[in-house]
Write a protein that holds these residues in place. Structure first.
Motif, short mmCIF file in Angstrom:
data_model
loop_
_atom_site.label_atom_id
_atom_site.label_comp_id
_atom_site.label_asym_id
_atom_site.label_seq_id
_atom_site.Cartn_x
_atom_site.Cartn_y
_atom_site.Cartn_z
N LEU A 11 -74.02 1.04 -3.52
CA LEU A 11 -73.20 1.28 -4.71
C LEU A 11 -72.07 0.26 -4.81
CD1 LEU A 11 -72.99 5.18 -4.60
CD2 LEU A 11 -74.20 3.80 -6.30
N ASP A 12 -71.41 -0.02 -3.68
CA ASP A 12 -70.33 -1.00 -3.67
C ASP A 12 -70.84 -2.39 -4.05
OD1 ASP A 12 -68.49 0.94 -2.91
OD2 ASP A 12 -68.47 0.33 -0.79
N GLU A 15 -71.67 -2.51 -7.73
CA GLU A 15 -70.44 -2.52 -8.53
C GLU A 15 -69.82 -3.91 -8.58
OE1 GLU A 15 -67.52 1.02 -9.32
OE2 GLU A 15 -67.25 0.21 -7.30
N ARG A 16 -69.89 -4.63 -7.47
CA ARG A 16 -69.36 -6.01 -7.44
C ARG A 16 -70.24 -6.96 -8.27
NH1 ARG A 16 -68.61 -4.47 -2.07
NH2 ARG A 16 -70.48 -5.58 -1.40
N SER A 20 -68.35 -5.21 -15.48
CA SER A 20 -67.88 -3.94 -16.05
C SER A 20 -67.86 -4.05 -17.57
CB SER A 20 -66.50 -3.59 -15.51
OG SER A 20 -65.56 -4.56 -15.89
N TYR A 100 -72.14 2.43 -18.62
CA TYR A 100 -71.55 1.52 -17.64
C TYR A 100 -72.07 1.90 -16.26
CZ TYR A 100 -68.33 1.41 -21.55
OH TYR A 100 -67.81 1.34 -22.80
N PHE A 101 -72.02 0.98 -15.32
CA PHE A 101 -72.43 1.31 -13.96
C PHE A 101 -71.54 2.42 -13.40
CE2 PHE A 101 -72.35 0.93 -9.35
CZ PHE A 101 -73.69 1.14 -9.09
N ALA A 102 -70.28 2.40 -13.79
CA ALA A 102 -69.36 3.44 -13.32
C ALA A 102 -69.85 4.83 -13.70
CB ALA A 102 -67.96 3.19 -13.87
N ARG A 105 -72.45 5.71 -11.10
CA ARG A 105 -71.78 5.97 -9.82
C ARG A 105 -71.03 7.30 -9.85
NH1 ARG A 105 -68.96 1.88 -5.65
NH2 ARG A 105 -68.69 3.45 -4.05
N SER A 106 -70.43 7.62 -10.98
CA SER A 106 -69.65 8.87 -11.06
C SER A 106 -70.55 10.10 -10.90
CB SER A 106 -68.89 8.94 -12.38
OG SER A 106 -69.76 9.22 -13.46
N ASP A 109 -72.26 9.45 -6.69
CA ASP A 109 -71.29 9.31 -5.60
C ASP A 109 -70.37 10.53 -5.56
OD1 ASP A 109 -70.02 8.18 -3.44
OD2 ASP A 109 -68.85 6.73 -4.61
#
Length: 137
Positions: A11-12, A15-16, A20, A100-102, A105-106, A109
């Motif tokens: 996930l990290d 995200e990088r 975004s 969004y990827f967030a 992840r939300s 994760d």
């Protein structure tokens, strides 16, 4: 570690790598177990891997994702492999768009996902690939 687990490190790294503020498309390649294999102590009636995924995992994921910007784009059986290793056999593919990827992840994760949703995916799948894609056209 379960080889189909979505790890914090993955996930990290994603995200990088993912800019975004743009939609992300998640491509899933799925190979089902003949019989779902739940961890000891997880209370679930016996069923096939396909049933565990479609009747347990997907509804649980949808409940957790309710109200978030997600759009299922495609889901269906893989009919034939034209290029690839004969040992790489997939039953289905699914493509979902996340705002969004967030957003993705939300969902994954969280303790709720790990406790109530992921066990169904783990039980259902013999093998799994998950790719984050950007729309280039």
């Amino acid at each position: 570690m379960n080889p189909i687990e979505i790890t914090l490190q993955a996930l990290d790294a994603a995200e990088r790598a993912i800019p975004s503020g743009q939609p992300v498309y998640m491509l899933n390649l799925l190979r089902y177990r003949a019989q779902a294999r739940y961890e000891d102590g997880f209370d679930a009636a016996p069923c096939s891997g396909r049933e565990a995924f479609h009747e347990r995992y997907r509804p649980a994921f949808r409940r957790l994702a309710a109200g978030k910007p997600i759009a299922p784009m495609f889901s269906g059986p893989i009919l034939a492999s034209l290029v690839g290793s004969p040992s790489e056999r997939w039953d289905e593919a699914a493509l979902n768009e996340y705002g969004y990827f967030a957003t993705f992840r939300s969902i994954v994760d969280t303790e709720t996902y790990r406790r109530e949703v992921a066990p169904h995916r783990h039980a259902a799948l013999e093998d799994f690939r998950l790719f984050a894609l950007a729309k280039a056209m």
